[in-house]
Design a protein around this motif. Structure first.
Motif, mmCIF file in Angstrom:
data_model
loop_
_atom_site.group_PDB
_atom_site.id
_atom_site.type_symbol
_atom_site.label_atom_id
_atom_site.label_comp_id
_atom_site.label_asym_id
_atom_site.label_seq_id
_atom_site.Cartn_x
_atom_site.Cartn_y
_atom_site.Cartn_z
ATOM 1 N N HIS A 156 0.951 -1.200 0.009
ATOM 2 C CA HIS A 156 -0.067 -0.069 0.023
ATOM 3 C C HIS A 156 0.816 1.203 -0.078
ATOM 4 C CE1 HIS A 156 -2.963 2.880 1.385
ATOM 5 N NE2 HIS A 156 -3.716 1.895 1.387
ATOM 6 N N PRO A 157 0.533 2.300 -0.832
ATOM 7 C CA PRO A 157 1.427 3.455 -0.919
ATOM 8 C C PRO A 157 1.841 4.123 0.278
ATOM 9 C CG PRO A 157 -0.085 3.667 -2.984
ATOM 10 C CD PRO A 157 -0.352 2.315 -1.989
ATOM 11 N N ARG A 158 0.752 3.926 1.305
ATOM 12 C CA ARG A 158 1.067 4.450 2.774
ATOM 13 C C ARG A 158 1.914 3.749 3.441
ATOM 14 N NH1 ARG A 158 -3.227 5.175 7.471
ATOM 15 N NH2 ARG A 158 -1.953 3.881 8.651
ATOM 16 N N ALA A 159 2.218 2.515 3.304
ATOM 17 C CA ALA A 159 3.162 1.757 3.868
ATOM 18 C C ALA A 159 4.578 2.077 3.461
ATOM 19 C CB ALA A 159 3.046 0.344 3.849
ATOM 20 N N PHE A 160 4.576 2.496 1.979
ATOM 21 C CA PHE A 160 5.915 2.890 1.446
ATOM 22 C C PHE A 160 6.435 4.282 1.989
ATOM 23 C CE2 PHE A 160 7.994 5.324 -2.092
ATOM 24 C CZ PHE A 160 9.323 4.443 -2.268
ATOM 25 N N PHE A 161 5.370 5.193 1.708
ATOM 26 C CA PHE A 161 5.757 6.606 2.258
ATOM 27 C C PHE A 161 6.096 6.806 3.956
ATOM 28 C CE2 PHE A 161 3.848 7.518 -1.816
ATOM 29 C CZ PHE A 161 5.023 8.203 -2.460
ATOM 30 N N GLN A 162 5.172 5.940 4.506
ATOM 31 C CA GLN A 162 5.404 6.013 5.904
ATOM 32 C C GLN A 162 5.619 4.588 6.626
ATOM 33 O OE1 GLN A 162 1.408 7.322 6.759
ATOM 34 N NE2 GLN A 162 2.124 9.595 6.704
ATOM 35 N N PRO A 163 6.956 4.091 6.473
ATOM 36 C CA PRO A 163 7.333 2.771 6.830
ATOM 37 C C PRO A 163 7.333 2.214 8.406
ATOM 38 C CG PRO A 163 9.237 3.929 5.971
ATOM 39 C CD PRO A 163 8.156 4.591 5.590
ATOM 40 N N ASP A 164 7.397 3.725 9.134
ATOM 41 C CA ASP A 164 7.445 3.333 10.494
ATOM 42 C C ASP A 164 6.026 3.269 11.053
ATOM 43 O OD1 ASP A 164 10.296 3.429 10.249
ATOM 44 O OD2 ASP A 164 10.188 5.702 10.614
ATOM 45 N N ARG A 165 5.086 3.536 10.165
ATOM 46 C CA ARG A 165 3.562 3.428 10.742
ATOM 47 C C ARG A 165 2.848 2.396 10.300
ATOM 48 N NH1 ARG A 165 0.026 8.841 9.623
ATOM 49 N NH2 ARG A 165 -1.219 7.280 10.624
ATOM 50 N N PRO A 166 2.812 1.157 11.326
ATOM 51 C CA PRO A 166 2.126 -0.058 10.832
ATOM 52 C C PRO A 166 0.819 0.275 10.267
ATOM 53 C CG PRO A 166 3.168 -0.250 13.026
ATOM 54 C CD PRO A 166 3.288 1.087 12.651
#
Length: 330
Positions: free
Chosen positions: A61-71
């Protein structure tokens, strides 16, 4: 559930017979009723124009790519999403790797490389808030102009609201599941929330107590409310069984253990280890509790079974999709 959907790993690997299709683009995490409005429009156009129906989505999911420290609590990891898209009637899903290279494509490059050269799009369907390309530079308006210039149609679907007029979103459903508000979450999904995982071994305490369970380790990012659920369990062969499940850390016997989904199947005796199965959640019965010993725990488990049996005897499908996912043997 219909013909098996093709899962393709990149836009430039689309088989030639699928080129020229109707492409629905989005993350579609949850494949909820708002997503289904976009997806059904794509299917309608594909049937009308005699084209393949294809979904372009992104992994991770793009959010996981841009914010890898937020599960990120994924409602539908890629395999579960593919099963839902198959049930809806799509021919293929392109699970495009969302990495630094792909995210660096400009809006113009996305159109040229992905839609025109890679997919040979005949028509593109998106939601009203779709953005694409580096820094979200592409909009539904620019996509429409690109379609006119490159010979593919573009349909933008308006926001889809619930019965109260509120927009349905994946983040809203995640929060409802965190709070144990399962009926509302299922209502927004349009089907019973379902998880898929391999059956793993446990400590077999349930077997000792007379309640043998099929155990699944969900993603560490899963934020599903801990507690007891009335469920329906689907084996890999498509057979269905009613049951009652506990998701949590089992505080009475193993308070520090990792969360597990442990499902007791009614009227079932077989070996499930190593099999990938699905569990659909119909009702949240109660939160997880710590009991004063195994005897008290066993008595509560008997009551939980009775409650789940009563609930599941009365359930009806929420939609044709729910019928396929949680009621019909495949």
């Amino acid at each position: 559930m219909g013909a098996r959907i093709e899962r393709i790993t990149a836009y430039d690997k689309l088989p030639r017979p699928l080129r020229g299709g109707v492409i629905a683009i989005g993350n579609f995490d949850g494949v909820h009723r708002g997503h289904q409005a976009v997806l059904e429009r794509a299917l309608e156009i594909a049937r009308r124009e005699g084209r393949p129906a294809i979904v372009l989505t992104f992994e991770p999911h793009p959010r996981a790519f841009f914010q890898p420290d937020r599960p990120l609590f994924r409602l539908t990891p890629a395999p579960a999403k593919a099963h839902l898209l198959q049930a809806l009637g799509f021919n293929a899903v392109v699970e495009q790797a969302f990495d630094a290279s792909f995210s660096g494509l400009t809006a113009e490059q996305f159109v040229e490389r992905v839609l025109v050269e890679g997919l040979g799009a005949g028509h593109v369907v998106t939601g009203f808030d779709f953005h694409y390309g580096k820094a979200r530079g592409g909009t539904p308006e620019t996509l429409g102009r690109a379609g006119e210039a490159n010979g593919f149609g573009v349909t933008v679907v308006d926001a889809f609201g619930d019965e109260g007029g509120n927009t349905i979103s994946s983040s809203r459903i995640r929060e409802l599941l965190r709070q144990g508000e399962l009926p509302e979450a299922n209502g927004l999904l349009g089907y019973r929330f379902t998880v898929e995982a391999e059956i793993i071994g446990g400590k077999q305490l349930g077997r000792t107590l007379g309640f043998p369970t099929a155990n699944m380790a969900l993603s560490p990012a899963s934020d599903l409310a801990h507690g007891i659920y009335a469920v329906r369990f689907r084996r890999a062969d498509g057979s269905l069984y009613d049951g009652v499940a506990n998701f949590g850390r089992r505080p009475t016997v193993d308070e520090d253990g990792a969360p597990l989904l442990e499902t007791y199947l009614f009227d079932f005796e077989d070996d499930l280890y190593g099999e990938t199965c699905a569990v659909s959640l119909f009702a949240f019965q109660r939160g997880e509790e710590k009991f004063d010993g195994l005897e008290a725990l066993t008595e509560q488990m008997k009551r939980d079974e009775e409650t789940a049996r009563a609930i599941l005897q009365k359930v009806e499908p929420l939609s044709p999709l729910d019928l396929q996912i949680a009621f019909e043997r495949s």
